[in-house]
Design a protein around this motif. Sequence first.
Motif, PDB file in Angstrom:
ATOM      1  N   PRO A 126       0.831  -1.210   0.000  1.00  0.00           N
ATOM      2  CA  PRO A 126       0.000   0.000   0.000  1.00  0.00           C
ATOM      3  C   PRO A 126       0.859   1.251   0.000  1.00  0.00           C
ATOM      4  N   VAL A 127       0.365   2.303  -0.631  1.00  0.00           N
ATOM      5  CA  VAL A 127       1.095   3.562  -0.728  1.00  0.00           C
ATOM      6  C   VAL A 127       0.173   4.710  -0.338  1.00  0.00           C
ATOM      7  N   THR A 128       0.789   5.813   0.026  1.00  0.00           N
ATOM      8  CA  THR A 128       0.069   7.056   0.274  1.00  0.00           C
ATOM      9  C   THR A 128       0.655   8.127  -0.636  1.00  0.00           C
ATOM     10  N   THR A 129      -0.209   8.801  -1.349  1.00  0.00           N
ATOM     11  CA  THR A 129       0.241   9.913  -2.181  1.00  0.00           C
ATOM     12  C   THR A 129      -0.759  11.045  -2.003  1.00  0.00           C
ATOM     13  N   SER A 130      -0.520  12.149  -2.690  1.00  0.00           N
ATOM     14  CA  SER A 130      -1.382  13.313  -2.538  1.00  0.00           C
ATOM     15  C   SER A 130      -1.513  14.025  -3.870  1.00  0.00           C
ATOM     16  N   VAL A 131      -2.471  14.929  -3.945  1.00  0.00           N
ATOM     17  CA  VAL A 131      -2.604  15.754  -5.148  1.00  0.00           C
ATOM     18  C   VAL A 131      -1.311  16.506  -5.399  1.00  0.00           C
ATOM     19  N   ALA A 132      -0.715  17.081  -4.351  1.00  0.00           N
ATOM     20  CA  ALA A 132       0.499  17.888  -4.515  1.00  0.00           C
ATOM     21  C   ALA A 132       1.634  17.080  -5.119  1.00  0.00           C
ATOM     22  N   TRP A 133       1.851  15.853  -4.619  1.00  0.00           N
ATOM     23  CA  TRP A 133       2.934  15.047  -5.181  1.00  0.00           C
ATOM     24  C   TRP A 133       2.618  14.625  -6.609  1.00  0.00           C
ATOM     25  N   GLY A 134       1.361  14.383  -6.898  1.00  0.00           N
ATOM     26  CA  GLY A 134       0.997  13.993  -8.251  1.00  0.00           C
ATOM     27  C   GLY A 134       1.289  15.059  -9.284  1.00  0.00           C
ATOM     28  N   LEU A 135       1.354  16.326  -8.859  1.00  0.00           N
ATOM     29  CA  LEU A 135       1.670  17.392  -9.808  1.00  0.00           C
ATOM     30  C   LEU A 135       3.052  17.223 -10.417  1.00  0.00           C
ATOM     31  N   LEU A 136       3.937  16.497  -9.719  1.00  0.00           N
ATOM     32  CA  LEU A 136       5.303  16.311 -10.207  1.00  0.00           C
ATOM     33  C   LEU A 136       5.458  15.098 -11.128  1.00  0.00           C
ATOM     34  N   TYR A 137       4.487  14.210 -11.149  1.00  0.00           N
ATOM     35  CA  TYR A 137       4.643  12.980 -11.925  1.00  0.00           C
ATOM     36  C   TYR A 137       5.010  13.228 -13.392  1.00  0.00           C
ATOM     37  N   PRO A 138       4.341  14.137 -14.114  1.00  0.00           N
ATOM     38  CA  PRO A 138       4.680  14.304 -15.539  1.00  0.00           C
ATOM     39  C   PRO A 138       6.058  14.913 -15.770  1.00  0.00           C
ATOM     40  N   VAL A 139       6.647  15.482 -14.726  1.00  0.00           N
ATOM     41  CA  VAL A 139       7.986  16.059 -14.844  1.00  0.00           C
ATOM     42  C   VAL A 139       9.049  15.046 -14.455  1.00  0.00           C
ATOM     43  N   LEU A 140       8.756  14.222 -13.462  1.00  0.00           N
ATOM     44  CA  LEU A 140       9.757  13.298 -12.927  1.00  0.00           C
ATOM     45  C   LEU A 140       9.689  11.887 -13.503  1.00  0.00           C
ATOM     46  N   SER A 141       8.489  11.381 -13.780  1.00  0.00           N
ATOM     47  CA  SER A 141       8.324   9.937 -13.936  1.00  0.00           C
ATOM     48  C   SER A 141       7.922   9.456 -15.313  1.00  0.00           C
ATOM     49  N   TYR A 142       7.308  10.296 -16.119  1.00  0.00           N
ATOM     50  CA  TYR A 142       6.920   9.909 -17.474  1.00  0.00           C
ATOM     51  C   TYR A 142       6.722  11.177 -18.280  1.00  0.00           C
ATOM     52  N   ARG A 143       6.697  11.027 -19.573  1.00  0.00           N
ATOM     53  CA  ARG A 143       6.351  12.143 -20.450  1.00  0.00           C
ATOM     54  C   ARG A 143       5.564  11.603 -21.632  1.00  0.00           C
ATOM     55  N   PHE A 144       4.887  12.490 -22.326  1.00  0.00           N
ATOM     56  CA  PHE A 144       4.131  12.118 -23.504  1.00  0.00           C
ATOM     57  C   PHE A 144       4.945  12.417 -24.757  1.00  0.00           C
ATOM     58  N   ASP A 145       4.628  11.691 -25.819  1.00  0.00           N
ATOM     59  CA  ASP A 145       5.429  11.816 -27.035  1.00  0.00           C
ATOM     60  C   ASP A 145       5.158  13.101 -27.812  1.00  0.00           C
ATOM     61  N   ASP A 146       4.054  13.801 -27.494  1.00  0.00           N
ATOM     62  CA  ASP A 146       3.707  14.956 -28.328  1.00  0.00           C
ATOM     63  C   ASP A 146       3.353  16.215 -27.557  1.00  0.00           C
ATOM     64  N   VAL A 147       3.128  16.125 -26.253  1.00  0.00           N
ATOM     65  CA  VAL A 147       2.758  17.307 -25.484  1.00  0.00           C
ATOM     66  C   VAL A 147       3.478  17.292 -24.142  1.00  0.00           C
ATOM     67  N   GLY A 148       3.556  18.461 -23.516  1.00  0.00           N
ATOM     68  CA  GLY A 148       4.036  18.548 -22.159  1.00  0.00           C
ATOM     69  C   GLY A 148       5.535  18.525 -22.009  1.00  0.00           C
ATOM     70  N   PRO A 149       6.022  18.436 -20.761  1.00  0.00           N
ATOM     71  CA  PRO A 149       7.459  18.462 -20.488  1.00  0.00           C
ATOM     72  C   PRO A 149       8.217  17.383 -21.248  1.00  0.00           C
ATOM     73  N   GLY A 150       9.298  17.786 -21.890  1.00  0.00           N
ATOM     74  CA  GLY A 150      10.156  16.845 -22.592  1.00  0.00           C
ATOM     75  C   GLY A 150       9.726  16.479 -23.988  1.00  0.00           C
ATOM     76  N   SER A 151       8.573  16.958 -24.446  1.00  0.00           N
ATOM     77  CA  SER A 151       8.117  16.620 -25.798  1.00  0.00           C
ATOM     78  C   SER A 151       8.769  17.557 -26.819  1.00  0.00           C
ATOM     79  N   PRO A 152       8.843  17.135 -28.077  1.00  0.00           N
ATOM     80  CA  PRO A 152       9.432  18.005 -29.104  1.00  0.00           C
ATOM     81  C   PRO A 152       8.700  19.339 -29.240  1.00  0.00           C
ATOM     82  N   ALA A 153       7.407  19.353 -28.908  1.00  0.00           N
ATOM     83  CA  ALA A 153       6.615  20.582 -29.056  1.00  0.00           C
ATOM     84  C   ALA A 153       6.602  21.420 -27.784  1.00  0.00           C
ATOM     85  N   SER A 154       7.378  21.029 -26.765  1.00  0.00           N
ATOM     86  CA  SER A 154       7.377  21.746 -25.505  1.00  0.00           C
ATOM     87  C   SER A 154       7.761  23.201 -25.685  1.00  0.00           C
ATOM     88  N   ARG A 155       7.148  24.053 -24.883  1.00  0.00           N
ATOM     89  CA  ARG A 155       7.488  25.477 -24.888  1.00  0.00           C
ATOM     90  C   ARG A 155       8.926  25.698 -24.435  1.00  0.00           C
TER      91      ARG A 155
END
Length: 475
Positions: free
Chosen positions: A266-295
């Motif tokens: 079992p794990v405990t997480t929170s909304v606040a920690w989840g905000l970091l998931y797309p930056v730390l743990s995975y990325r999408f191939d076309d949008v968001g942090p780390g994508s070729p189209a990233s700002r």
Amino acid sequence: MTLARRDFLRTMMAGAGWGVLGSCASLQSCRETIANRPVRRNLTSLAPDDPIILAYKSAVTQMKALPSTDRRSWARQAQIHNDFCPHNNWLFLPWHRAYLFYFERICRKLSGMDTFALPYWNWSQEAHLPAPFWGGSSNPLFNGTRVVTASSTAASANVGAMTVNSILDESNFLLFGSGAIPATGSQRAGSTTGRLEGTPHNYIHRFVGGDMGGYLSPLDPIFWLHHNNIERLWVQWQFDRDHDNTEDPAWLNREFTEFCDEDGAPVTTSVAWGLLYPVLSYRFDDVGPGSPASRNAGLTRKAAEEKDSQKAKSGAAIRADVLRRFAAPQPATVPLGQSSSLRLAVDAGALRGVGASGAPRALLSLRVPMGQRNDVSVRVFLNKPDATAQTSTDDPHFAGAIAFFEHTGPGHDHRGDLEFILDATDAVQRLGLEGGPLDLTVVLVPFPDRQPAARSLQLSATELRLSRDSIVRRP
């Protein structure tokens, strides 16, 4: 939010951040882990024998074979959704983000593919249920309860590119991601249903049908790819469209304790920690942090990481202030196959300038009693009494569409009505409406290739609201 006042790398090296990154050994190895985090890819870009699809099949097969006592088993994972999933409130997006995050880790462990990332079904691009999910009982991704057929096409009014683009333009998180609930309330307490949830999310659940139509929808393997696209759109909304989540502590500090990790612990997480998931743990191939189209594509890796982390943790004080209300005088029954108009007595001149810079916008509120058979979608037109299910959604009178999800399950606190919000501002502007009597034509639209059980829809209240957003970013 406390995280916003700490250095990014120090933050993610401590506490929950360490677990998110798999306990990397050093600052440099953490940077490498972030830079090389798994990529969630568009399913349509993958060949049928792509290692990602094969790994997903392997993981699903193994989860189905696990004993029911194992938290990672297919049935137990679906039961989590049945017992705990929030809908129709602002926990809808962060709860499902965490749900996907831990499910992906389970798939990675069971499949043995260290780089596995859950693919997504971009229904705006591929409006049919994808081919890898057909083939009969020998295919672990097949689900025999589905009502959808291989030739069924999802309606562009609910999932098309123009519809989704309009939703991504929504700047108010409470209207994009569903409405607020108190910090002390149940995570299944009801609020308003936001545009992302009420239009494409709900529609795809009922479009597929069967298990996907209710709270045990994770029994269908397509569930995870559907929700991964919802997650992708939230990432795009925040990072690429530069919108802000709420900074309300009642949202940020909400904890979830019902998930388990890849070992079944079992794990405990929170909304606040989840905000970091797309930056730390995975990325999408076309949008968001780390994508070729990233700002941030032109920045150094370090600068991009820091900018993405700050954006992930940023927020705003957000409200939607209702200035005026124009309500239908009584409840209404909308019959299937017939036009049904509701007249709102809007004051002359009240809509003049709606949608202009600094002016209010026109929001429609539709309240629907719980407990109906809502196996149809709904389209709303302004001042078009002859609208039917065949009327094009390119018609200038079209104001928007909603669909319903099966709102039953243990601990669900949403009693009474479901409230859906549509933004009718564009339609008001296209038609040049300034005020006076306004007719809302509500049309019930059956899902393709099936006969609906529902022959009518009850609307307990319908209202046009002139609303002004208040979105104040903190320094």
